[in-house]
Every structure is written in C-alpha cells, then in structure tokens.
Design a protein around this motif. Structure first.
Motif, PDB file in Angstrom:
ATOM      1  N   ASN A  69      36.192 103.818 126.280  1.00  0.00           N
ATOM      2  CA  ASN A  69      36.144 103.922 124.821  1.00  0.00           C
ATOM      3  C   ASN A  69      35.185 105.001 124.308  1.00  0.00           C
ATOM      4  O   ASN A  69      35.241 105.383 123.159  1.00  0.00           O
ATOM      5  CB  ASN A  69      35.747 102.576 124.198  1.00  0.00           C
TER       6      ASN A  69
ATOM      7  N   CYS B 169      31.464 103.269 132.864  1.00  0.00           N
ATOM      8  CA  CYS B 169      31.577 103.279 131.396  1.00  0.00           C
ATOM      9  C   CYS B 169      30.209 103.413 130.737  1.00  0.00           C
ATOM     10  O   CYS B 169      30.097 103.878 129.613  1.00  0.00           O
ATOM     11  CB  CYS B 169      32.286 102.021 130.924  1.00  0.00           C
ATOM     12  N   ILE B 170      29.159 103.012 131.439  1.00  0.00           N
ATOM     13  CA  ILE B 170      27.818 103.051 130.829  1.00  0.00           C
ATOM     14  C   ILE B 170      26.858 103.908 131.671  1.00  0.00           C
ATOM     15  O   ILE B 170      25.654 103.696 131.698  1.00  0.00           O
ATOM     16  CB  ILE B 170      27.294 101.608 130.622  1.00  0.00           C
TER      17      ILE B 170
ATOM     18  N   HIS C  61      30.714  97.062 121.301  1.00  0.00           N
ATOM     19  CA  HIS C  61      32.152  96.814 121.394  1.00  0.00           C
ATOM     20  C   HIS C  61      32.526  95.340 121.254  1.00  0.00           C
ATOM     21  O   HIS C  61      33.672  94.948 121.533  1.00  0.00           O
ATOM     22  CB  HIS C  61      32.707  97.439 122.674  1.00  0.00           C
TER      23      HIS C  61
ATOM     24  N   SER D  60      37.853  98.931 132.378  1.00  0.00           N
ATOM     25  CA  SER D  60      36.693  98.663 131.516  1.00  0.00           C
ATOM     26  C   SER D  60      37.020  97.542 130.538  1.00  0.00           C
ATOM     27  O   SER D  60      38.117  96.988 130.545  1.00  0.00           O
ATOM     28  CB  SER D  60      36.208  99.917 130.769  1.00  0.00           C
ATOM     29  N   CYS D  61      36.052  97.242 129.677  1.00  0.00           N
ATOM     30  CA  CYS D  61      36.291  96.170 128.709  1.00  0.00           C
ATOM     31  C   CYS D  61      37.470  96.513 127.812  1.00  0.00           C
ATOM     32  O   CYS D  61      38.191  95.631 127.346  1.00  0.00           O
ATOM     33  CB  CYS D  61      35.036  95.937 127.867  1.00  0.00           C
TER      34      CYS D  61
ATOM     35  N   HIS E  34      26.176  95.171 132.791  1.00  0.00           N
ATOM     36  CA  HIS E  34      25.788  96.579 132.651  1.00  0.00           C
ATOM     37  C   HIS E  34      25.009  97.133 133.833  1.00  0.00           C
ATOM     38  O   HIS E  34      24.968  98.346 134.026  1.00  0.00           O
ATOM     39  CB  HIS E  34      24.926  96.760 131.396  1.00  0.00           C
TER      40      HIS E  34
ATOM     41  N   ARG F 148      27.713 110.382 129.207  1.00  0.00           N
ATOM     42  CA  ARG F 148      27.957 108.938 129.099  1.00  0.00           C
ATOM     43  C   ARG F 148      28.318 108.299 130.454  1.00  0.00           C
ATOM     44  O   ARG F 148      27.899 107.202 130.754  1.00  0.00           O
ATOM     45  CB  ARG F 148      29.100 108.704 128.099  1.00  0.00           C
TER      46      ARG F 148
ATOM     47  N   ILE G  18      33.057  91.861 132.390  1.00  0.00           N
ATOM     48  CA  ILE G  18      32.426  92.580 131.288  1.00  0.00           C
ATOM     49  C   ILE G  18      32.400  91.674 130.055  1.00  0.00           C
ATOM     50  O   ILE G  18      33.381  90.996 129.741  1.00  0.00           O
ATOM     51  CB  ILE G  18      33.196  93.883 130.997  1.00  0.00           C
ATOM     52  N   ILE G  19      31.283  91.701 129.390  1.00  0.00           N
ATOM     53  CA  ILE G  19      31.018  90.761 128.287  1.00  0.00           C
ATOM     54  C   ILE G  19      32.214  90.584 127.340  1.00  0.00           C
ATOM     55  O   ILE G  19      32.592  89.459 127.030  1.00  0.00           O
ATOM     56  CB  ILE G  19      29.750  91.221 127.516  1.00  0.00           C
ATOM     57  N   HIS G  20      32.830  91.657 126.909  1.00  0.00           N
ATOM     58  CA  HIS G  20      33.859  91.517 125.871  1.00  0.00           C
ATOM     59  C   HIS G  20      35.143  90.912 126.422  1.00  0.00           C
ATOM     60  O   HIS G  20      35.838  90.167 125.732  1.00  0.00           O
ATOM     61  CB  HIS G  20      34.121  92.862 125.203  1.00  0.00           C
TER      62      HIS G  20
ATOM     63  N   CYS H 139      30.641  97.075 133.973  1.00  0.00           N
ATOM     64  CA  CYS H 139      30.763  98.289 133.161  1.00  0.00           C
ATOM     65  C   CYS H 139      30.811  99.550 134.027  1.00  0.00           C
ATOM     66  O   CYS H 139      31.610 100.445 133.784  1.00  0.00           O
ATOM     67  CB  CYS H 139      29.592  98.381 132.195  1.00  0.00           C
TER      68      CYS H 139
ATOM     69  N   ASP I 226      26.184  94.196 121.716  1.00  0.00           N
ATOM     70  CA  ASP I 226      26.877  95.331 122.317  1.00  0.00           C
ATOM     71  C   ASP I 226      27.862  95.833 121.274  1.00  0.00           C
ATOM     72  O   ASP I 226      28.528  95.036 120.607  1.00  0.00           O
ATOM     73  CB  ASP I 226      27.619  94.916 123.582  1.00  0.00           C
TER      74      ASP I 226
HETATM   75 FE1  F3S Z   1      30.608  97.873 129.263  1.00  0.00          FE
HETATM   76 FE2  F3S Z   1      32.558  98.088 127.685  1.00  0.00          FE
HETATM   77 FE3  F3S Z   1      30.215  98.780 126.897  1.00  0.00          FE
HETATM   78  S1  F3S Z   1      32.606  98.468 129.771  1.00  0.00           S
HETATM   79  S2  F3S Z   1      29.445  99.589 128.704  1.00  0.00           S
HETATM   80  S3  F3S Z   1      30.836  96.772 127.456  1.00  0.00           S
HETATM   81  S4  F3S Z   1      32.042  99.855 126.521  1.00  0.00           S
END
Ligand code: F3S
Length: 743
Positions: free
Chosen positions: A433, A411-412, A147, A344-345, A81, A439, A125-127, A408, A145
């Motif tokens: 998303n 996206c953040i 998502h 993005s994720c 992030h 945002r 990205i984490i996801h 991110c 998080d």
């Molecule tokens: Fe990052 Fe996905 Fe959240 S890109 S900011 S983990 S929506």
C-alpha cells in the motif's frame, strides 16, 4: 446504535450518511449538538482497540502510567512488524523470535496483566487478523497503525491513531477527533478482466492525491459497491490511508454477510441483517449525494483499467496502458524489474491469492517461471494455511515464489535484501500500500510501483515494467508467443471453511493483577516512561529552528523504521534517528543541519537537538505541506518532545501526526499564509518568519514573529495556554516587536 441514533435523530432531524450513523451512534453524549464538519471536535466511545507490536510497546508503556488494572475496552496486541524477511517464512520467524524475545515477553506479560488479547508472532498482520476476528458492521475500532481502516471493508469505522489516542480509550476516556468531512464515492458498473478492487483505490489516489482525504471519511455507495467482495472492499479502505483519510467505509451487504459467516461469525451476520437500516446510508443521501457529502467522486467499474502507482508516492497513478510510454519519456524510471512482492495486509485475501495463482498456472503451463525474485506475504496464518490446503500456494511456489512469514516484512522496511540492486536505482513492483522512498528495503534508490496482486504476478513473469499483460505477449519455453488470459473470477471465501492453521492466540487470564511486569534498567529495547514535565509557566522564547524540512516529510522521514524498529520501545535510543530522512531545505541534505549555537555544520539533527537541550535551548521545526503523512508512528512526536522541541510550524499537517504532536505536548502550528514558508530561506542562520496559528480552533494561540533582521529567533507568547477540550480560547497579546498573530 439503535438507541443512540434515536437520540441523535431527535436533536439533528436530518438524513444521515452511513459514516454519520456509525460515528454519531458512538458519541459520548448522543444529544451533542453544534457539530460542524471539518471544524469542531467530537468525543466518541470506540468499541475496541488493536495495537501492533511497535506502537504497542509505547502504548503499553503509556498505559502503565494510568495505573488501571485492565483496559476499559477490549484490546489486543498483534506481533507483526518486527519479523524480518531474509530467507523464507519459517526460518525468518525463528530468527526474529530469538532477536525480539525481550520485546515479545514484555508485550505478552503486559497483555496478560492488563486483560489484553495477545496474538503472538506468526499469527499474522494486525489488519488481516482484525478483519478475520474483530471487524464487523457498525463497529468503531481504533488501531495504532495507519491502515486500521481496512475494517471498513466489513462496514466498521476503523481508524488509525497514535499510541496516546489509543491509550486514552484503553483508559476509559472518550476519543476526541475532528468531526470529519465526508467524501462520497459512487460506484457503478462491475469490474471484469484484469481489473481488481485495488484499481479502485489506485485510481482514486491519482484523483484525490495523498492529502485529498485529510480529515475526511470516504464513504462508498452505489450499485457497484455490492459487486465487490468484502475482502476487495477491505483493500480499498485499507489504502484510503494513502489519501490521508480518517477512514473509509462500505455499506453492509450480502458480501460482508458471506465473509462473516465464513469466519465463524454467522451470529453477527444475522444481527446485521436485522439492523440493516443502521448499516447503510439513508436513501435520501444516495438520491441527492451533493447535499450530504462534501465531495462526490464517480467511478464506473466497468470502465476502470488496471493501474500502477509510483514510484515514491501512491498518487502518481496511471493506467497500465500508459506505463510503457512513460518509461520512454522519463529517464529516471527503470524498466527492468528487480523484485516483485504480493500479499501484505492489503492484498492477501483468498480472492487475491486465487487470481494470482491463476496467472502463475498459465505461466507454468507454458514452461515459464517468475523472471525476477518473487515473494508472497500471507496476511495471516488463516490465509497461509487455507491457500496451502487449497493449492494456490503451490501454484505460486511452482513459478519460484518464496513464501515469507505471516508478517509485515518488506512492507515496513524489514527486508534484508541482498544482491546487486541494493543501493542502485532499481524497480520493484508490489501489491502493498505504501511506496515512499526507502519504505521497503531501506534504499531511497529503490523505486516501488504498486499494482494489484494479479498484475504484479504478471509483471514478475514478464520481468519488465513496460510489459502490459492486457496486450503484450510472452515467449513460452518452446519459443511460441502467447498472451496471458485475464485471471478467472475467484471466490472471496473458500468453498470449505477457512483453515485456521496453527494457534497463535493467547487470551488473558481472568485476573492478571498478580503478574509482575519488570523492565531491566539496562535494556536497550524497552525503557519505562516518565510523565513529561509540566509547563513551568514561562513563555518559550529565543527558539532556533532546528530544521526547515523541504517537500514530503513523512513519519518515516522524521522517525525512520528499518533497523530502528528494533528500538521502538526505548525512547532515548530510538530518538537518535530523529529527522534522519528529512530534507534540510537550506542544504538539500537528508538528516543533517547547522547547530546555530556552536556554528558547527553537517551534524545529525538528533545530535544538535541533544546539544540544545543540554543548554536549555528549546527549538522548533518547520515543515512543508502535509507534514507527517504516512504511518501513525507516534515516535515521530515522542522524539521531538524528548529532545526539547516546542512546536512544529508547517504549511499543513497530516491528521494523525498533528494529533500525535499535541498528545505529546508539542504545538502543531500552520502558517496563516502557506507561502510564508518560503520566507525562511537563509541558509547561514535559520530564522523563522511568517505569521502562523493553530490550524484548528481549539488552541488559543499565540504566535508572534518578528521579521526584523536583528531578531533572529522565534518568540512565542503564552505557549501551551491550550484550550483543548471545548473551553474558550484564550486571547493572548504581548509586546512583540513587529508582527503579531493572536486569536
Ligand atoms: Fe504491516 Fe500492513 Fe503496515 S503489512 S506495515 S500493517 S501496511
């Protein structure tokens, strides 16, 4: 799962949905009975916790207070992030490494000390990283998080939580959550042409709204499910968060097996094949869905059109064919696109990038490039390295795309955007998303419309929001008119294995107990936490309303990101942003209000709250519907607690935020009659009127109000007599004046 489900079946004796199978096989006590969907809480034992680098800081700081030597469940930290998007990936990464050195060092050292895996900046990205490495069918995973539900694309019950929830599980406690309702989405048919998995969730957002999934698990089933790739399913479950859903999940199928094998987890695919009956709903549930799901939505994929949602809310959905007409009717919308962003994720899979590259190649063949700044955010180093090897990245950069860091970024709100669009009404299109105001670039005037990556790529080439690639033509470099073909069907995994790219993972040592973890008292990035003071036994009385928030109040409005991400590990410092984006219902101003003690107006809410706190005055905040929607950011609960808040009274709450408030010791109360929110309408002297109680049964509340004009303050009796873990509620009554709400 098998063993636990046998116990569950012996006491429940009913057909089970997939969500039930995974949830109940993770019960702390599988013999638990008396569970009622949407009403009672369940205690679960998740398999894994993942932390991103912003909430990971407060999670680690809270974990330190447990005095454990290692986490009780496998845990990992993902640095994604904090990396800003300024110029392009590698330059941005180098600068962010230098700027966030102290935070990364803290997270790296704490991870090593407590046995936590560390994915350093650049890993992704984490996801996406969790999807490639940690998600699997039948799993239960928690992530700090919102998502995190992306894991549902591989049949995992993956849930976004606040740091305190995550820390409880890391500390060996069960995770407590409202036993959710089940929304069944039956998919039939097969997508074709321009329609993509993204359109399933964009359509559903329009159908269910941003609060339609609150306290529900969305379970997909039906013959259409298997026609969607595992990564396409992940896009859909990722964005279930936009509907407020606890999580979303797909049944195990061959597409998931293929993805597992392709990501070096063939052993899991074998195991899942063997236990397929645990990873799909019982056949009775699919045959008679009305009996087993609280709500059913039918989607025929063959008839689904590409959609665009936004601006400013993901449930403002329409098929792309209606966009041009809406632009004519709504003068607030801007046709000309100022930037387009994909990845993005949510949407940077091999399939997504291949289909976007196909569109880019068509433009290139006609001598065209992107008409607007066009950015690509790879979800992980594995995605980046693979699309570099296989040519999709080249196709995109050939039409002038900029490849950002595996992070991110925009996206953040980590988009350091330059140019004339900044601060003016302008349209961006993304395949991300979330599209709340401010945002992406911190500018409320930027309007973000979300579509699939292939549609966003086409819009980047067309340059206008009214351009419909299904029907409209473009002018080639030679002046001829042409129409883009729908992108070809693309493989979900590369023909050769994924390219792993550079290694960013650091496994913890076997024994990290000797590792020193120090934080400078002068640091403005990290601040060690102290336990909150215990309740002194006195009722809270005479509390002014610090704020009556009007309309959509997201965690972004309560605790904005953007430049504030820098201070996420320093509680006192980041609390200066409290309620900065919340709209004051009395004045329609963002972030400012009246200090009822001094009579001063136009002060920032955090300043007023600090002033109240200095004088020993506790306060409450009043919220509208779905208060606290959006990200799982627990800072939106930590700051009110630090600055002397006692309760938030709202028409309704988003699930994660409600839980975060309680975990930090604030009461989350709802008006018994949501219309009572309107009673609190006097601009010169905020008062709280209306009866309210705990939205759930777990709290023995205790709210008393007085509509008497002379009683200008809210009075609570017996606050914090919370009966939170299954004990009986305390019935509390007291001398109250006029209205009393007790149960
Ligand atoms: Fe990052 Fe996905 Fe959240 S890109 S900011 S983990 S929506």
């Amino acid at each position: 799962m098998d063993k636990n489900l046998n116990v569950v079946r012996s006491v429940q004796n009913r057909p089970l949905t997939l969500a039930d199978k995974i949830l109940l096989s993770h019960l702390d006590d599988p013999a638990t009975t008396g569970m009622v969907r949407g009403q009672t809480y369940v205690q679960l034992r998740p398999d894994r916790v993942i932390l991103q680098d912003v909430l990971g800081q407060t999670a680690m700081l809270q974990f330190m207070q447990t005095r454990r030597t290692t986490t009780a469940v496998p845990t990992s930290v993902h640095c994604d992030h904090l990396i800003q998007a300024r110029v392009e990936g590698s330059l941005d990464l180098t600068e962010s490494l230098a700027e966030n050195d102290e935070v990364y060092n803290f997270l790296r050292t704490a991870s090593a000390k407590y046995g936590v895996g560390f994915w350093s900046p650049g890993a992704g990205i984490i996801h996406q990283v969790a999807f490639e490495n940690y998600a699997y069918p039948g799993e239960m995973m928690l992530g700090t998080d919102s998502h995190t539900p992306m894991g549902g694309g591989l049949g995992s019950i993956s849930v976004g939580v606040g740091g305190a929830d995550a820390v409880e599980v890391m500390a060996g406690l069960p995770w407590e959550v409202l036993y959710p309702r089940f929304i069944g989405v039956r998919l039939t048919g097969k997508m074709s042409g321009w329609t993509a998995p993204k359109d399933v969730i964009l359509y559903l957002a329009g159908e269910l709204s941003v609060s339609g999934g609150t306290n529900a698990i969305i379970e997909y089933f039906g013959p259409g499910a298997a026609s969607i790739s595992a990564t396409g399913k992940a896009t859909i479950t990722n964005m279930g968060a936009e509907l407020g859903a606890t999580t979303s999940v797909f049944p195990y199928d061959e597409r998931m097996a293929r993805y597992l094998r392709s990501t070096r987890r063939g052993d899991l695919a074998e195991l899942a094949d063997k236990y397929r009956h645990l990873l799909t709903a019982d056949s009775e549930c699919e045959a008679n869905p009305d009996q087993y799901y609280d709500r059913i939505v039918e989607i025929n994929l063959s008839e689904l059109e590409p959609h665009l949602v936004g601006p400013h809310s993901p449930d403002r959905a329409r098929p792309i064919s209606q966009m041009a007409a809406e632009l004519k009717e709504d003068a607030g919308l801007v046709d000309s696109i100022s930037a387009a962003l994909i990845g993005s994720c949510t949407n940077s899979s091999y399939e997504d990038m291949s289909r976007s590259a196909d569109v880019a190649e068509q433009a290139k063949a006609r001598g065209l490039k992107s008409a607007v700044p066009f950015m690509v955010t790879p979800g992980s180093e594995q995605v980046r390295a693979t699309i570099e090897r296989d040519g999709q990245m080249r196709s995109l950069t050939d039409i002038d795309a900029t490849v950002l860091a595996n992070a991110c970024g925009p996206c953040i709100g980590q988009w350091r955007r330059a140019g004339e669009s900044v601060g003016n009404p302008n349209t961006i299109v993304t395949s991300y998303n979330r599209n709340f105001p401010a945002r992406n670039d911190g500018q409320p005037s930027t309007m973000n419309l979300i579509g699939s990556p292939e549609i966003v790529t086409a819009l980047a080439i067309g340059g206008r929001l009214s351009f419909n690639p299904l029907t409209d033509t473009l002018t080639a470099a030679d002046g001829s008119e042409f129409r883009l073909d729908p992108p070809a069907e693309a493989p979900e995994v590369p023909p050769a294995d994924f390219e792993e790219g550079r290694s960013f993972y650091q496994a913890p040592p076997d024994d990290g107990s000797a590792i020193e973890l120090t934080v400078s008292p002068d640091s403005e990035r990290i601040q060690l936490l102290e336990p909150w003071p215990a309740w002194d036994g006195n009722d809270f009385t005479d509390m002014p309303a610090l704020l009556k928030a009007k309309g959509k109040t997201t965690t972004d409005s309560i605790s904005p990101a953007g430049v504030w991400l820098r201070f996420r590990g320093h509680l006192d410092r980041f609390s200066d942003n409290m309620f900065m984006g919340a709209i004051n219902a009395y004045t329609d101003e963002a972030g400012k209000g009246l200090n009822v003690v001094t009579g001063e107006t136009g002060q920032g809410f955090s300043r007023i709250a600090r002033n109240y706190k200095a004088q020993g005055v506790k306060w409450v905040a009043i919220g509208d519907f779905n208060y606290g929607e959006g990200s799982s950011r627990e800072h939106a609960a930590l700051s009110p607690r630090l600055l002397g808040g006692a309760a938030v009274i709202a028409r309704s709450f988003a699930r994660i935020h409600e839980s975060n408030l309680k975990k930090q010791g604030l009461l989350a109360l709802t008006f018994t009659d949501p219309d009572d929110y309107e009673l609190n309408s006097e601009p010169d002297f905020p008062k709280v009127y209306g009866a309210f109680d705990s939205p759930r049964e777990e709290c023995g509340v205790i709210a008393v109000y007085s509509p008497d004009e002379s009683a200008s303050r809210l009075t609570f009796f017996g606050l914090f007599a919370l009966q939170h873990r299954g004990q009986e509620s305390a019935g509390i009554a007291s001398n109250t004046g006029d209205g009393i709400a007790v149960h």
